[in-house]
Design an enzyme around this catalytic site. Structure first.
Site, mmCIF file in Angstrom:
data_model
loop_
_atom_site.group_PDB
_atom_site.id
_atom_site.type_symbol
_atom_site.label_atom_id
_atom_site.label_comp_id
_atom_site.label_asym_id
_atom_site.label_seq_id
_atom_site.Cartn_x
_atom_site.Cartn_y
_atom_site.Cartn_z
ATOM 1 N N LYS A 101 61.760 125.995 70.188
ATOM 2 C CA LYS A 101 61.034 127.212 70.573
ATOM 3 C C LYS A 101 61.846 128.463 70.237
ATOM 4 O O LYS A 101 61.324 129.434 69.683
ATOM 5 C CB LYS A 101 60.684 127.161 72.077
ATOM 6 N N GLN A 135 60.202 125.029 81.376
ATOM 7 C CA GLN A 135 60.171 123.764 80.630
ATOM 8 C C GLN A 135 59.959 122.607 81.617
ATOM 9 O O GLN A 135 60.726 122.455 82.564
ATOM 10 C CB GLN A 135 61.484 123.610 79.846
ATOM 11 N N ASP A 149 52.253 129.639 78.708
ATOM 12 C CA ASP A 149 51.949 128.204 78.636
ATOM 13 C C ASP A 149 50.552 127.929 79.199
ATOM 14 O O ASP A 149 50.029 126.830 79.043
ATOM 15 C CB ASP A 149 52.984 127.396 79.451
#
Ligand code: NAD
Length: 295
Positions: free
Chosen positions: A53, A97, A120
């Protein structure tokens, strides 16, 4: 007939090229889009994903910062950091994460992220927006968004098609099904308790598999000419990566298929950057930047 292999790496590269001028326009207005990644513990796979990322951010000109915490971090410290990042003008997108260690309340942590920075798409507000099909303020979750993008970039019709999604997780299967429902497909969702999986998969014009089980889908389970999207990433005992689909067999029957690696994976990372740039543009507009400056 051998299937067309959908090159996720190439599509992802094109999307990243499209993002560069948008990043340039933002920078000309004094804003560098910024992504913050919260990483808890030392899960090796998570570290690899976070590395991918931050590398992709650098490639497109997006600022990124990783906030690392030990696996035994207390919930309040994490929440305080997220609140600080919510208030930071340098940060436009933020992700935690997953997975998180068991002692942490994942829902509470995700709900602390400001909705307008939830790139997200896991905050309940964004999940709710997806359920009611409201797409203006919502950040679609990156993996299903990447799959939808791949289908559209290949010119594959979604409307009216029979779609079967294997896997019903909150991060892949369920949002995938909702996004394709919004595109007016007829969608079935299968999961671990589904009786006779093949009875469903054989009907699919578009089959999306996200179960995390190598070789779950074999050729007899696939309709001739189907589009097969393999989201699975499985590390085999010999150290190689494999999807959930028996690629060699199924490619002889499908019309299109995604490989693993090189299919959905590169799109997931790219859609995260897409959402971050989008977030920076929205925040700027909300703060009064004229539409024309960002057009
Ligand atoms: P998960 O474990 O949260 O969910 C798996 C789902 O598959 C569950 O709904 C379960 O019921 C279903 N399932 C499991 N075994 C099954 C079986 N035998 N038959 C039918 N259904 C079955 O997993 P997840 O987070 O949704 O991830 C799924 C896979 O996708 C994993 O391999 C993961 O590594 C991969 N993944 C890839 C990307 C990417 O960018 N390519 C992103 C996220 C996840």
């Amino acid at each position: 007939m051998t299937a067309k292999i959908i090159d996720g790496k190439a599509v992802a590269q094109r999307v990243r090229q499209e993002l560069k001028p948008r990043v340039e326009r933002l920078r000309a207005l004094g804003v560098q889009p910024g992504l913050a990644v919260i990483l808890v513990g030392s899960n090796p796979a998570s570290k690899v994903y976070v590395g991918q990322k931050t590398k992709a951010c650098a490639e497109v000109g997006v600022h990124s910062e990783v906030h690392e915490f030990p696996g035994n971090v207390d919930q309040d410290s994490l929440i305080r950091r997220i609140q600080a990042l919510n208030a930071s003008p340098k940060i436009h997108g933020m992700i935690v994460q997953l997975p998180l260690p068991d002692h942490l309340d994942m829902r509470r942590i995700l709900e602390t992220i400001a909705v307008e920075k939830d790139v997200d798409g896991f905050h309940l507000y964004n999940v709710g927006g997806l359920v009611i099909g409201q797409d203006h303020t919502v950040f679609p979750p990156c993996t299903p968004y990447g799959v939808q993008w791949l289908l559209e970039s290949e010119g594959i019709r979604i409307e009216g098609q029979n779609v079967v999604v294997v896997g019903a997780s909150n991060i892949v299967g369920k949002p995938m099904a909702l996004m394709l429902l919004k595109k007016e497909a007829t969608v079935s969702i299968c999961h671990i308790k589904t009786r006779d999986l093949a009875q469903y998969t054989i009907l699919a014009d578009i089959l999306v598999v996200a179960a995390g089980k190598p070789r779950l889908i074999t050729a007899p389970m696939v309709k001739r000419g189907a589009v097969v999207i393999d989201v699975g990433i499985n590390r085999l005992p010999d150290g190689t990566l494999a999807g959930d689909v028996d690629f060699e067999e199924v490619k002889e029957k499908a019309s299109h298929i995604t490989p693993v690696p090189g299919g959905v994976g590169p799109m997931t990372v790219t859609m995260l950057i897409w959402n971050t740039v989008e977030a920076a543009e929205r925040i700027l507009k909300r703060n009064g930047a004229p539409e024309t400056a960002l057009a």
